[in-house]
Motif scaffolding. Structure first.
Motif, mmCIF file in Angstrom:
data_model
loop_
_atom_site.group_PDB
_atom_site.id
_atom_site.type_symbol
_atom_site.label_atom_id
_atom_site.label_comp_id
_atom_site.label_asym_id
_atom_site.label_seq_id
_atom_site.Cartn_x
_atom_site.Cartn_y
_atom_site.Cartn_z
ATOM 1 N N MET A 146 25.599 28.475 56.283
ATOM 2 C CA MET A 146 26.907 28.722 56.473
ATOM 3 C C MET A 146 27.760 28.675 54.947
ATOM 4 S SD MET A 146 29.050 29.035 59.131
ATOM 5 C CE MET A 146 30.467 28.195 59.659
ATOM 6 N N ALA A 147 27.370 27.652 54.214
ATOM 7 C CA ALA A 147 27.919 27.726 53.143
ATOM 8 C C ALA A 147 27.721 29.051 51.926
ATOM 9 C CB ALA A 147 27.432 26.620 52.214
ATOM 10 N N GLU A 148 26.554 29.487 52.286
ATOM 11 C CA GLU A 148 25.977 30.546 51.703
ATOM 12 C C GLU A 148 27.214 31.847 52.206
ATOM 13 O OE1 GLU A 148 22.060 31.500 52.326
ATOM 14 O OE2 GLU A 148 21.223 29.553 51.264
ATOM 15 N N SER A 149 27.416 32.058 53.223
ATOM 16 C CA SER A 149 28.279 33.055 53.915
ATOM 17 C C SER A 149 29.611 32.829 53.166
ATOM 18 C CB SER A 149 28.170 33.274 55.311
ATOM 19 O OG SER A 149 28.807 32.025 55.976
ATOM 20 N N HIS A 150 29.985 31.605 53.130
ATOM 21 C CA HIS A 150 31.401 31.415 52.718
ATOM 22 C C HIS A 150 31.288 31.955 51.085
ATOM 23 C CE1 HIS A 150 33.452 29.674 56.047
ATOM 24 N NE2 HIS A 150 32.692 29.076 56.297
ATOM 25 N N ALA A 151 30.531 31.519 50.327
ATOM 26 C CA ALA A 151 30.365 31.880 49.011
ATOM 27 C C ALA A 151 30.326 33.365 49.032
ATOM 28 C CB ALA A 151 29.058 31.091 48.470
ATOM 29 N N ALA A 152 29.526 33.952 49.670
ATOM 30 C CA ALA A 152 29.497 35.517 49.505
ATOM 31 C C ALA A 152 30.807 36.136 49.798
ATOM 32 C CB ALA A 152 28.430 35.934 50.497
ATOM 33 N N ILE A 153 31.730 35.746 50.806
ATOM 34 C CA ILE A 153 32.585 36.068 51.050
ATOM 35 C C ILE A 153 33.769 36.094 49.946
ATOM 36 C CG2 ILE A 153 34.842 35.897 52.778
ATOM 37 C CD1 ILE A 153 32.997 35.365 54.980
ATOM 38 N N ASP A 154 33.752 34.728 49.462
ATOM 39 C CA ASP A 154 34.687 34.297 48.289
ATOM 40 C C ASP A 154 34.300 35.303 47.061
ATOM 41 O OD1 ASP A 154 35.816 32.449 49.428
ATOM 42 O OD2 ASP A 154 34.884 30.818 48.703
ATOM 43 N N GLN A 155 33.029 35.674 46.880
ATOM 44 C CA GLN A 155 32.555 36.411 45.951
ATOM 45 C C GLN A 155 32.801 38.057 45.987
ATOM 46 O OE1 GLN A 155 31.302 35.675 42.972
ATOM 47 N NE2 GLN A 155 30.958 37.556 42.096
ATOM 48 N N HIS A 156 32.912 38.438 47.393
ATOM 49 C CA HIS A 156 33.466 39.406 47.602
ATOM 50 C C HIS A 156 34.940 39.910 47.465
ATOM 51 C CE1 HIS A 156 33.544 43.596 49.551
ATOM 52 N NE2 HIS A 156 34.474 42.912 50.422
ATOM 53 N N ARG A 157 35.773 38.810 47.869
ATOM 54 C CA ARG A 157 37.273 38.950 47.533
ATOM 55 C C ARG A 157 37.358 38.684 45.985
ATOM 56 N NH1 ARG A 157 38.980 34.159 52.132
ATOM 57 N NH2 ARG A 157 38.789 35.646 54.036
ATOM 58 N N LYS A 158 36.641 37.953 45.342
ATOM 59 C CA LYS A 158 37.090 37.987 43.889
ATOM 60 C C LYS A 158 36.800 39.545 43.193
ATOM 61 C CE LYS A 158 36.344 33.088 43.239
ATOM 62 N NZ LYS A 158 35.497 32.273 42.693
ATOM 63 N N GLN A 159 35.725 39.889 43.734
ATOM 64 C CA GLN A 159 35.443 41.259 43.189
ATOM 65 C C GLN A 159 36.410 42.312 43.604
ATOM 66 O OE1 GLN A 159 32.899 41.857 41.149
ATOM 67 N NE2 GLN A 159 33.359 44.141 41.053
ATOM 68 N N LYS A 160 37.032 42.231 44.892
ATOM 69 C CA LYS A 160 37.941 42.976 45.352
ATOM 70 C C LYS A 160 39.199 42.921 44.311
ATOM 71 C CE LYS A 160 38.739 44.252 49.551
ATOM 72 N NZ LYS A 160 39.262 44.158 50.995
ATOM 73 N N VAL A 161 39.692 41.846 44.173
ATOM 74 C CA VAL A 161 40.687 41.559 43.279
ATOM 75 C C VAL A 161 40.453 42.038 41.960
ATOM 76 C CG1 VAL A 161 42.150 39.782 42.356
ATOM 77 C CG2 VAL A 161 41.633 39.570 44.540
ATOM 78 N N LYS A 162 39.460 41.906 41.454
ATOM 79 C CA LYS A 162 39.020 42.236 39.986
ATOM 80 C C LYS A 162 39.235 43.855 40.125
ATOM 81 C CE LYS A 162 36.108 38.986 37.577
ATOM 82 N NZ LYS A 162 34.757 38.883 37.279
ATOM 83 N N SER A 163 38.541 44.577 40.779
ATOM 84 C CA SER A 163 38.799 46.054 41.060
ATOM 85 C C SER A 163 40.098 46.472 41.384
ATOM 86 C CB SER A 163 37.568 46.337 42.375
ATOM 87 O OG SER A 163 37.869 47.913 42.345
ATOM 88 N N PHE A 164 40.681 45.821 42.059
ATOM 89 C CA PHE A 164 42.324 46.210 42.203
ATOM 90 C C PHE A 164 43.058 46.262 40.950
ATOM 91 C CE2 PHE A 164 46.737 44.868 42.871
ATOM 92 C CZ PHE A 164 47.168 45.855 43.295
ATOM 93 N N LEU A 165 42.820 45.056 40.261
ATOM 94 C CA LEU A 165 43.475 44.906 38.836
ATOM 95 C C LEU A 165 43.199 46.018 37.999
ATOM 96 C CD1 LEU A 165 43.623 40.881 38.689
ATOM 97 C CD2 LEU A 165 45.221 42.431 39.147
ATOM 98 N N LYS A 166 41.830 46.213 37.832
ATOM 99 C CA LYS A 166 41.396 46.833 36.694
ATOM 100 C C LYS A 166 41.737 48.646 37.128
ATOM 101 C CE LYS A 166 36.691 45.130 35.497
ATOM 102 N NZ LYS A 166 35.472 45.413 35.760
ATOM 103 N N THR A 167 41.845 48.688 38.308
ATOM 104 C CA THR A 167 42.482 50.153 38.783
ATOM 105 C C THR A 167 44.157 50.147 38.430
ATOM 106 O OG1 THR A 167 40.839 50.130 40.342
ATOM 107 C CG2 THR A 167 42.669 51.687 40.734
ATOM 108 N N TRP A 168 44.781 49.355 38.820
ATOM 109 C CA TRP A 168 46.138 49.025 38.505
ATOM 110 C C TRP A 168 46.510 49.229 36.930
ATOM 111 C CZ3 TRP A 168 49.084 44.933 36.780
ATOM 112 C CH2 TRP A 168 50.543 44.802 37.127
#
Length: 74
Positions: free
Chosen positions: A1-23
């Motif tokens: 369960m903790a691994e899935s939360h970590a994966a989701i957090d990692q995915h969210r961070k990656q989306k934010v980074k991608s969005f900021l780079k594009t912006w």
């Protein structure tokens, strides 16, 4: 369960980074385009351009006089 939360957090961070780079890239691109347009306008309406036009055509009075003296062939 903790691994899935970590994966989701990692995915969210990656989306934010991608969005900021594009912006940020989009802002930089538009700033460069605006600067290029300003340079084109400045070079088109430079004093040299106006002086060349004035010496080529002569004064506005000379241009008007030339136009008034043109006789139509009919």
């Amino acid at each position: 369960m903790a691994e899935s939360h970590a994966a989701i957090d990692q995915h969210r961070k990656q989306k934010v980074k991608s969005f900021l780079k594009t912006w940020l890239f989009s802002i930089a691109k538009h700033a460069a385009i605006d600067q290029h347009r300003k340079q084109k306008v400045k070079s088109f309406f430079s004093e040299n351009w106006l002086m060349k036009l004035a010496t080529k055509e002569g004064s506005p009075e000379n241009v008007l006089t030339k136009r008034e003296n043109v006789r139509l062939p009919f």
